[in-house]
Write a protein that holds these residues in place. Structure first.
Motif, PDB file in Angstrom:
ATOM      1  N   PRO A 174       0.798  -1.236   0.000  1.00 22.04           N
ATOM      2  CA  PRO A 174       0.000   0.000   0.000  1.00 22.04           C
ATOM      3  C   PRO A 174       0.825   1.279   0.000  1.00 22.04           C
ATOM      4  O   PRO A 174       0.307   2.343  -0.384  1.00 22.04           O
ATOM      5  N   GLU A 175       2.075   1.213   0.415  1.00 22.99           N
ATOM      6  CA  GLU A 175       2.889   2.428   0.473  1.00 22.99           C
ATOM      7  C   GLU A 175       3.563   2.744  -0.857  1.00 22.99           C
ATOM      8  O   GLU A 175       4.073   3.852  -1.056  1.00 22.99           O
ATOM      9  N   ALA A 176       3.583   1.797  -1.770  1.00 24.79           N
ATOM     10  CA  ALA A 176       4.261   2.003  -3.053  1.00 24.79           C
ATOM     11  C   ALA A 176       3.437   2.908  -3.958  1.00 24.79           C
ATOM     12  O   ALA A 176       2.208   2.888  -3.935  1.00 24.79           O
ATOM     13  N   ARG A 177       4.119   3.683  -4.772  1.00 18.73           N
ATOM     14  CA  ARG A 177       3.473   4.529  -5.772  1.00 18.73           C
ATOM     15  C   ARG A 177       3.945   4.187  -7.178  1.00 18.73           C
ATOM     16  O   ARG A 177       3.411   4.696  -8.154  1.00 18.73           O
ATOM     17  N   THR A 212      -2.007  -6.001 -11.952  1.00 14.20           N
ATOM     18  CA  THR A 212      -0.619  -6.464 -11.972  1.00 14.20           C
ATOM     19  C   THR A 212       0.323  -5.408 -11.416  1.00 14.20           C
ATOM     20  O   THR A 212       1.471  -5.725 -11.086  1.00 14.20           O
ATOM     21  N   LEU A 213      -0.133  -4.174 -11.318  1.00 15.89           N
ATOM     22  CA  LEU A 213       0.614  -3.099 -10.652  1.00 15.89           C
ATOM     23  C   LEU A 213      -0.093  -2.833  -9.331  1.00 15.89           C
ATOM     24  O   LEU A 213      -1.120  -2.155  -9.301  1.00 15.89           O
ATOM     25  N   PRO A 214       0.401  -3.365  -8.223  1.00 18.30           N
ATOM     26  CA  PRO A 214      -0.342  -3.322  -6.956  1.00 18.30           C
ATOM     27  C   PRO A 214      -0.749  -1.919  -6.522  1.00 18.30           C
ATOM     28  O   PRO A 214      -1.803  -1.743  -5.899  1.00 18.30           O
ATOM     29  N   PHE A 215       0.061  -0.919  -6.840  1.00 19.39           N
ATOM     30  CA  PHE A 215      -0.229   0.440  -6.396  1.00 19.39           C
ATOM     31  C   PHE A 215      -1.408   1.054  -7.139  1.00 19.39           C
ATOM     32  O   PHE A 215      -1.877   2.135  -6.787  1.00 19.39           O
ATOM     33  N   LYS A 216      -1.933   0.369  -8.167  1.00 22.33           N
ATOM     34  CA  LYS A 216      -3.119   0.846  -8.874  1.00 22.33           C
ATOM     35  C   LYS A 216      -4.412   0.435  -8.164  1.00 22.33           C
ATOM     36  O   LYS A 216      -5.473   1.032  -8.411  1.00 22.33           O
TER      37      LYS A 216
END
Length: 275
Positions: free
Chosen positions: A54-57, A221-225
């Motif tokens: 959750p912290e990734a952008r 596939t891009l968790p930050f989305k």
């Protein structure tokens, strides 16, 4: 792509379980969603134990070990052809590298909202559940990138069935053949910079208006989305007179087409309101 698939196939689907190689108990370790319009389709498969970060952008915010947890994901999009109950999904965007196989299955229609998919080229059995009958409401957008010399490459595909969508954006280059992404990265000994480029392909499933916000991404596939509105949808505009769809800031090397659209102008203006 000129021949629409049969109406019983057009819907949003969830895979309830799979049996691989015709042995062992049914497995349900992956969140699998499939969107089928009369022409285009999308498929998003995210392992249930994949961390959310959750912290990734961006991908660059993940460590090498965290990037490795993304290798097993699957996601693909393209167009569908049928011959009776034999279904072939033609991958034009694919998270995993090509392995020489064809994505083809035989459908067995059960009662209610249930169908079974039997593998044709490989041994598997999948139980699918129709999440929602689209009610005849479909939208499919395909964006091609002009490479010059009369060459084009699929860049983006949006498939909408009822209140569900799958969006796919291609990476910048094609991958060589391999058994899977993890094997390819290990074999080629890619650097971190190369791994980031390989993983920079988005396949996202979400809800058009049924989420907490319009076009909310559920799995990606891009968790930050995940949990955020779909960027692609925010850039779409509608001509209020003709209903023609386009991008607010279309790059000169991109070519838009709308292979399927059963929505009226009023509906389109709700989905893509004026800025």
């Amino acid at each position: 792509m000129s021949t629409p698939v049969p109406s019983w196939l057009t819907a949003s689907w969830e895979r309830l379980w799979v049996i691989n190689n015709n042995q062992g108990p049914p497995e349900n370790t992956v969140n699998v969603r499939n969107i089928q319009t009369p022409t285009l389709f999308g498929d998003c498969r995210i392992p249930k134990d994949r961390p959310r970060y959750p912290e990734a952008r961006s991908l660059a915010d993940l460590s090498n070990a965290e990037l490795a947890t993304l290798y097993a994901q699957e996601g693909f999009s393209g167009y569908t052809t049928t011959e009776g109950y034999i279904i072939t999904w033609h991958h034009e965007i694919d998270y995993q590298p090509p392995d020489g196989s064809i994505d083809i299955g035989r459908f067995e229609i059960l009662g209610g909202r249930n169908v079974l998919e039997h593998g044709v080229q490989s041994s598997y059995l999948e139980h699918w559940w129709r999440l929602e009958d689209a009610g005849g409401y479909f939208l499919g957008i395909k964006v091609m990138r002009n490479l010059g010399n009369n060459q084009q490459r699929v860049h983006e595909i949006l498939s909408v069935s009822g209140d569900h969508f799958i969006y796919a954006r291609n990476r910048a280059f094609d991958l060589p053949m391999a058994n899977n992404l993890a094997d390819l990265i290990k074999k080629e000994k890619y650097s971190r910079k190369q791994i980031l480029a390989v993983l920079d392909l988005e396949v996202s499933h979400g809800f058009v208006l049924g989420g907490r916000q319009p076009w909310e991404v559920q799995f990606s596939t891009l968790p930050f989305k995940e949990g955020r509105p779909l960027d692609f949808a925010q850039g779409i505009q509608v001509d209020p007179c003709t209903g023609q769809l386009g991008e607010r800031k279309l790059a000169p090397d991109l070519i838009w087409s709308v292979p399927i659209n059963t929505l009226g102008i009023e509906d389109l203006l709700v989905l893509f309101p004026p800025a």
